[in-house]
Write an enzyme that holds these catalytic residues in place. Structure first.
Site, mmCIF file in Angstrom:
data_model
loop_
_atom_site.group_PDB
_atom_site.id
_atom_site.type_symbol
_atom_site.label_atom_id
_atom_site.label_comp_id
_atom_site.label_asym_id
_atom_site.label_seq_id
_atom_site.Cartn_x
_atom_site.Cartn_y
_atom_site.Cartn_z
ATOM 1 N N LYS A 12 0.853 -1.185 0.000
ATOM 2 C CA LYS A 12 0.000 0.000 0.000
ATOM 3 C C LYS A 12 0.898 1.247 0.000
ATOM 4 O O LYS A 12 1.996 1.223 0.571
ATOM 5 C CB LYS A 12 -0.826 -0.051 1.279
ATOM 6 C CG LYS A 12 -1.747 1.090 1.527
ATOM 7 C CD LYS A 12 -2.422 0.860 2.869
ATOM 8 C CE LYS A 12 -3.109 2.103 3.370
ATOM 9 N NZ LYS A 12 -2.196 3.187 3.705
ATOM 10 N N LYS A 17 7.312 0.417 1.169
ATOM 11 C CA LYS A 17 7.795 -0.569 0.193
ATOM 12 C C LYS A 17 9.005 -0.063 -0.578
ATOM 13 O O LYS A 17 9.908 -0.838 -0.883
ATOM 14 C CB LYS A 17 6.683 -1.012 -0.754
ATOM 15 C CG LYS A 17 6.169 0.079 -1.663
ATOM 16 C CD LYS A 17 5.065 -0.406 -2.531
ATOM 17 C CE LYS A 17 4.567 0.717 -3.423
ATOM 18 N NZ LYS A 17 4.344 1.997 -2.721
ATOM 19 N N LYS A 43 4.335 8.132 -8.595
ATOM 20 C CA LYS A 43 5.093 9.062 -7.748
ATOM 21 C C LYS A 43 6.568 9.126 -8.150
ATOM 22 O O LYS A 43 7.253 10.106 -7.900
ATOM 23 C CB LYS A 43 5.027 8.592 -6.291
ATOM 24 C CG LYS A 43 3.933 9.287 -5.514
ATOM 25 C CD LYS A 43 4.091 9.258 -3.997
ATOM 26 C CE LYS A 43 4.612 8.128 -3.379
ATOM 27 N NZ LYS A 43 4.897 7.119 -2.801
ATOM 28 N N ASP A 129 -2.176 -1.535 -4.375
ATOM 29 C CA ASP A 129 -3.590 -1.865 -4.262
ATOM 30 C C ASP A 129 -4.105 -2.690 -5.437
ATOM 31 O O ASP A 129 -5.233 -3.157 -5.417
ATOM 32 C CB ASP A 129 -4.429 -0.591 -4.106
ATOM 33 C CG ASP A 129 -4.321 -0.041 -2.685
ATOM 34 O OD1 ASP A 129 -3.781 -0.761 -1.830
ATOM 35 O OD2 ASP A 129 -4.752 1.088 -2.439
#
Lengths: 324, 516
Positions: A12, A17, A43, A129
């Site tokens: 998530k 991560k 991102k 997700d």
């Protein structure tokens, strides 16, 4: 040379991560392996801590420029020779990030970057997700073989992990990637471990490693570095080194058993009472705070008797409707 | 005026504040998969049990963008059209030539008519990053090249999936553009029912083009026509209303932007096809008080009588209507009688000939009674789609002509071939767009011609059209050589086992309702 290992790490947003991926990449590079880390998140900051905190031009940005894309435009060397790639993506609120991942990975294949650079390990760091087909690409046939998920004991992180399991199960029979373990992040308290272990047991999955929350990570990241680079002597660096070695030797691949929506809800509810007890226990609060900010004054929750009672909300019972 | 009083069956209100209309499935419980008796369909619809389901096997079909929404918007004069889509989505624009090139300017086809057609040609990059900048640039280019009065934006699946902010782009760029920008949300994925595309078009017309009335024009009749009305029909309706001292405001084909602007000034909105016109009619009444009626359509003698009388009522021309009706009957009645006589004698035993027609749902309501007038039996029908907009009228038709089998599908040639094989009518009537190439020994001909057919014998509206089509149908019964040759020289399209199934909807997916 051994066969190239392709590993996807999902989680998530905000769960750590990229931190985990970058530290694994750095730790693997210390072992003399050639590592490529591919950030699959619009991102585009997956590899920042491998590159002194700097953003690199993304695959999609290069594609967008209209010029022919050369591998040198999209592959940038970072800490200890780790090859850094960012898929990139649109601005928030426009376009289609999922399609972006598809396009970027397709371009990497067309340009034969894996043949050209011959990495020993490729790590895909993917927004976890799995909301659409694009984010499912790394677990489909011919991309990664092994998948890990970074998850904390937060319900939403676990929900994302469960979604990932659904995705893996879907593609498992058509040559897709299989699961290799949960990287339990920010697990400092026994109860956090208990929660995540119980989730693993419920979904027939395994825990690859426990990674505690640590200020060392924050300090290193503020310098634009991984822990391996910024605090190589630290305990946390060793945690990542152990994790990296485990990942390297772990050949376990299996299909997880995701919970369906109701099962997941029941599972979460089963933990809620236990969590409330923990929250009300001053000793736990102190412990948690100390783990995060050593020496900090704990904010002690009021004893249960002094709190304003809150009516217990229960789901309305389903009543059978009269026919007709 | 026909007004639906059953909100659970039809969602009648129109919300022009919204970017677009609801789809037909949502608005009127539309379906395009059904086989059964018309009475069963009606019962299911009344009880709210109609469910749109999937097919396990489906042949090609139309989409809300390309099922001839595009060729219509293309014909609007002093306008330009911008597809916000991958380039392929705009190719139906080419249909413009196929459909309209044979109409001579002497018949009122505009001279030097240019196709003003642009596309944003969305590509991979546009999908990933969004392409409203490209859309804005294309609209500006349309303004620069053509200086039109309106620029229509047709959206696509691609732009819809990535959630392009069309309204935001339009609002931003409108101050720089002299033309009125009219975005139409016709993303193919929105609906299985091509009618949704028409509703989306009318929504945009109502929202962006129609102006507040300057003055009411008491002699102006809005007529929105579907593609299956030919150029001759257009002229014939103009002639009939002209005799009543009325003018027709034909939209959308070959209309000027000004004609759209003054839709609000008309005395009445009259249907050629009730379900095609429905959204526009309701919208004009709701927003500007322009009355409308849905039935009948000017098809067949009694249909045309009723249509003219309704128009007479709203325009204060009752007497004129009666005069026109009487005069036309004097002229055409003997010709209809002659046709009826001939049909009576086609079968030696005096039985009526049986036809099976592929029709839009609006045409179904008008055509079945018209067949009855001709003395032709139609004990089954193939219908493109069904929705509750026609529920009351379907009931009337069943009362009037009796129950009949109905197969609801959009362009499913195999299913149509199947029902033809089972029912074995004396004549199959195909829709030119239905993609149904039947091979059968008994006759096949078309159920209607297209807008672009300028021939007199292709007429089908009003009295002249009822006679022309009657003669056309008779001709089909007399000429069988094509069918014979086809039957001899070509193999069956489908395997024998499919025809052995007792239901043309063999491939209906019974498990999965997609719309409840």
């Amino acid at each position: 040379m051994a066969k190239q290992r392709n590993i996807a790490i999902y989680g998530k947003g905000g769960i750590g991560k990229s931190t985990t991926s970058s530290n694994i990449s750095a730790a693997l590079s210390e072992l003399g392996l050639k590592v490529m880390q591919i950030g699959c998140d619009p991102k585009s900051d997956s590899t920042n801590t491998l590159r002194g905190g700097r953003f690199i031009p993304t695959v999609l940005d290069s594609l967008r420029s209209g010029k022919r894309v050369e591998t040198s435009d999209i592959i940038h060397e970072g800490f200890n020779g780790v090859l850094c790639v960012e898929a990139g993506g649109p601005e928030p609120g426009v376009g289609c990030a999922g399609r972006g991942i598809i396009t970027a990975i397709e371009l990497l294949r067309q340009r034969k970057v894996f043949e050209e650079f011959k990495p020993d390990v490729v790590i895909y760091d993917v927004l976890g997700d799995v909301v659409c087909g694009g984010f499912g690409i790394p677990i489909r046939e011919g991309v990664a073989e092994q998948v890990y998920t970074v998850s904390s004991s937060d319900f939403m992180a676990i929900y994302a992990a469960n979604n990932l399991f659904k995705g893996i199960k879907k593609y498992a029979n058509s040559g897709g990637a299989l699961f290799s373990g949960i990287i339990a992040n920010s697990t400092n308290l026994p109860i956090q471990r208990e929660i995540i272990e119980d989730f693993a047991a419920s979904t027939k999955t395994t825990i690859a490693e426990y990674v505690p929350r640590s200020l060392t990570v924050t300090k290193s990241e503020l310098q634009g570095k991984t822990v391996i680079e910024g605090a190589p002597e630290s305990e946390q660096a060793d945690v990542y080194r152990v994790l990296a070695k485990k990942i390297l030797s772990n050949q376990d691949r299996y299909v997880p058993a995701p919970l369906d929506t109701d099962q997941l809800k029941d599972w979460a509810e089963s933990w809620s009472d236990k969590l409330l007890e923990v929250r009300d226990s001053p000793s736990h609060v102190k412990c948690e705070l100390e783990c995060i900010v050593p020496g900090a004054e704990p904010i002690v929750a009021k004893p249960r008797s002094q709190r304003i009672p809150v009516a217990k909300v229960t789901a309305p019972r389903k009543t059978a409707k009269a026919k007709g | 005026m026909t007004k639906d009083q059953t909100p659970h069956l039809v969602n009648a209100e129109i919300h022009l504040g919204d970017a677009t209309c609801p789809n037909r499935e949502e608005r009127a419980h539309g379906i395009n998969v059904y086989y059964g008796k018309a009475s069963e369909l009606l019962r299911d619809a009344r009880s709210g049990n109609l469910k749109q389901v999937d097919r396990k096997f489906q042949q090609t079909s139309g989409c809300t963008l390309n099922f001839y929404l595009t060729v219509r918007v293309n014909t609007i004069r002093d306008a330009a059209i911008v597809y916000h889509a991958p380039v392929g989505c705009s190719c139906p624009s080419l249909g413009y030539r196929e459909l309209f090139q044979h109409i001579p300017t002497s018949m009122g086809m505009p001279e030097n008519y240019d196709l003003h057609w642009l596309t944003t040609s969305m590509n991979e990059k546009d999908m990933v990053y969004g392409s409203t900048d490209k859309l804005k640039a294309t609209v500006l280019e349309a303004q620069r090249r053509y200086d039109p009065k309106a620029i229509f934006i047709l959206t696509s699946c691609a732009s819809g999936i990535i959630g392009e902010d069309i309204e935001g782009a339009v609002n931003e760029i409108q101050p720089q553009v002299r033309a009125r920008i009219v975005p139409i949300h016709c993303e193919g994925i929105r609906s299985r029912l091509v009618q949704t595309g028409y509703d989306a078009f009318w929504h945009a017309v109502l929202k962006y083009l129609v102006k507040k009335p300057q003055k009411k024009q008491k002699d102006l009749v809005n007529v929105a026509s579907m593609l299956s009305y030919t150029w001759q029909d257009r002229l014939e309706i103009k002639r009939l209303l002209g005799k009543m001292g009325l003018r027709v405001n034909y939209v959308p084909e070959f209309a000027s932007v000004e004609q759209f602007e003054q839709l609000s000034e008309a005395a009445v909105t009259a249907p050629l096809c009730p379900t095609y016109t429905d959204y526009l009619s309701r919208g004009l009444e709701q927003e500007y008080g322009v009355p409308f009626f849905m039935y009948p359509s000017p098809m067949g003698f009694s249909g045309t009588d009723g249509w003219l009388r309704e128009i007479g009522k709203y325009t204060g021309k009752e007497k004129e209507a009666e005069a026109v009706i009487a005069e036309e009957h004097r002229k055409w009645d003997p010709k209809l009688k002659a046709i009826q006589e001939e049909f009576l004698h086609i079968k030696p035993n005096g039985e009526k000939v049986e036809v099976l027609g592929a029709l839009g749902q609006g045409r179904l309501l008008a055509q079945v009674p018209y067949f009855d007038e001709l003395g032709v039996k139609s004990s089954a029908a193939m219908c493109q789609d069904y929705d509750n907009l026609i529920i009351d009228e379907l009931e009337k038709v069943i009362q009037q002509v009796g129950d009949f089998d109905i197969l609801v599908n959009t362009f499913q040639a195999a299913e149509q071939t199947h029902i033809n094989r089972i029912l074995d009518p004396d004549m199959t009537l195909t829709c030119p767009f239905q993609g149904s190439a039947y091979k059968r020994l008994k006759g096949v001909t078309r159920v209607h011609a297209l807008r672009g057919d300028p021939n007199l014998w292709a007429q089908q509206s009003a009295y002249a059209g009822a006679v022309a089509y009657g003669n056309f149908l008779l001709q089909a019964f007399k000429s069988k050589s094509l069918q014979q040759t086809m039957k001899e020289k070509t193999a069956d399209n489908y395997k024998a086992w499919y025809f052995e199934q007792d239901n043309p909807l063999y491939f209906r997916d019974n498990d999965e309702p997609v719309v409840s």
